[in-house]
Design an enzyme around this catalytic site. Structure first.
Site, mmCIF file in Angstrom:
data_model
loop_
_atom_site.group_PDB
_atom_site.id
_atom_site.type_symbol
_atom_site.label_atom_id
_atom_site.label_comp_id
_atom_site.label_asym_id
_atom_site.label_seq_id
_atom_site.Cartn_x
_atom_site.Cartn_y
_atom_site.Cartn_z
ATOM 1 C CB SER A 26 -1.380 -0.120 1.363
ATOM 2 O OG SER A 26 -1.734 1.453 1.397
ATOM 3 C CE1 TYR A 49 -4.309 -2.283 4.914
ATOM 4 C CE2 TYR A 49 -3.637 -0.202 4.145
ATOM 5 C CZ TYR A 49 -4.292 -1.337 3.728
ATOM 6 O OH TYR A 49 -4.093 -1.483 2.840
#
Length: 261
Positions: free
Chosen positions: A144, A157
């Site tokens: 990401s 995350y």
């Protein structure tokens, strides 16, 4: 003049985890449309419906497998039934808001689950895939842009995605002598179910509309607009293709210019 090889995966076999929906589904669909035989894996039984739909849409064989990727025994069982692989896409992941100020047991469990899926799950499935990949094999990990930067209240995350990028770089060095290339795609905002859930939580926390958050995201990018799963799939095809034959140990930001570097 020499011709560059295109995005043709005919007679190649690809496994994509976390592919019953979202980015994984889009990636699996793209590989199948470009000739690959595809296996998809997800924890839910809906993976079988997804596989049937992909088979019908693309005309290629797509097989679905159910698996909790944090269950080492189940991962080993599934991968023992797979054929030799040309490409493994470690895409399965979990995104959740995890503010450090939340002292509840539920918050602790949520944080642990995100890390377990995104870090240990990626490790377990990649470890199982490596023996199925020969010289010329390719591994692509979904990281990401938040694996290179940060955002408040997404500690689990973001920490896990930083870990994914580090893991990718280690594997590129470790597996390079075996002829296996390892790279990562770092998506920006992609309108998938988990991203929409995060967007809703951010809007609620800030007391603004979801549209306001979406507009803010778009404005922060060099290219306005928010991509969908099909947009980002081409990044995976590129890294898996002969066009990227000399690329390994790299992260590819696919974020419409949200992050530079």
């Amino acid at each position: 003049m020499d011709q560059f090889p295109g995005l043709n995966f005919t007679r190649q076999t690809v496994m994509v985890t976390g592919a019953s929906r979202g980015i994984g589904y889009g990636v699996a669909r793209a590989f199948a449309l470009h000739g690959a035989s595809v296996h998809i894996l997800s924890q839910g039984e809906d993976v079988h419906d997804a596989a049937a739909t992909l088979t019908q849409e693309t005309g290629q064989d797509v097989t679905g497998w159910t698996c909790d990727i944090t269950d080492a025994a189940r991962v080993a069982e599934v991968f023992s039934q797979l054929p030799a692989l040309d490409v493994f896409v470690a895409n399965a992941g979990l995104e959740a808001v995890t503010p450090i100020t939340d002292q509840s047991d539920a918050a602790h469990q949520r944080f642990a689950r995100v890390v377990d899926i995104n870090v240990m799950g990626t490790y377990l499935t990649t470890r199982a895939a490596v023996p199925l990949l020969g010289d010329g094999g390719r591994i692509i990990i979904t990281a990401s842009i938040w694996g290179t930067t940060a955002e408040a209240e997404l500690g689990a995350y973001i920490a896990s995605k930083h870990a994914n990028i580090g893991f990718m770089r280690v594997l590129a060095k470790e597996l390079g002598p075996k002829g296996i290339r390892v790279n990562a795609v770092c998506p920006g905002w992609v309108m998938t179910g988990p991203a929409l859930n995060t967007l809703k939580e951010m809007a609620c926390d800030r007391g603004v509309s979801e549209e306001a958050i979406t507009d803010e995201i778009s404005a922060s990018q060099s290219l306005p607009g928010v991509q969908d799963a099909h947009d980002i799939a081409l990044s995976y095809l590129y890294l898996a293709s002969a066009l990227a034959a000399n690329i390994t140990g790299q992260k590819l930001n696919a974020d419409r210019g949200a992050v530079q570097g």
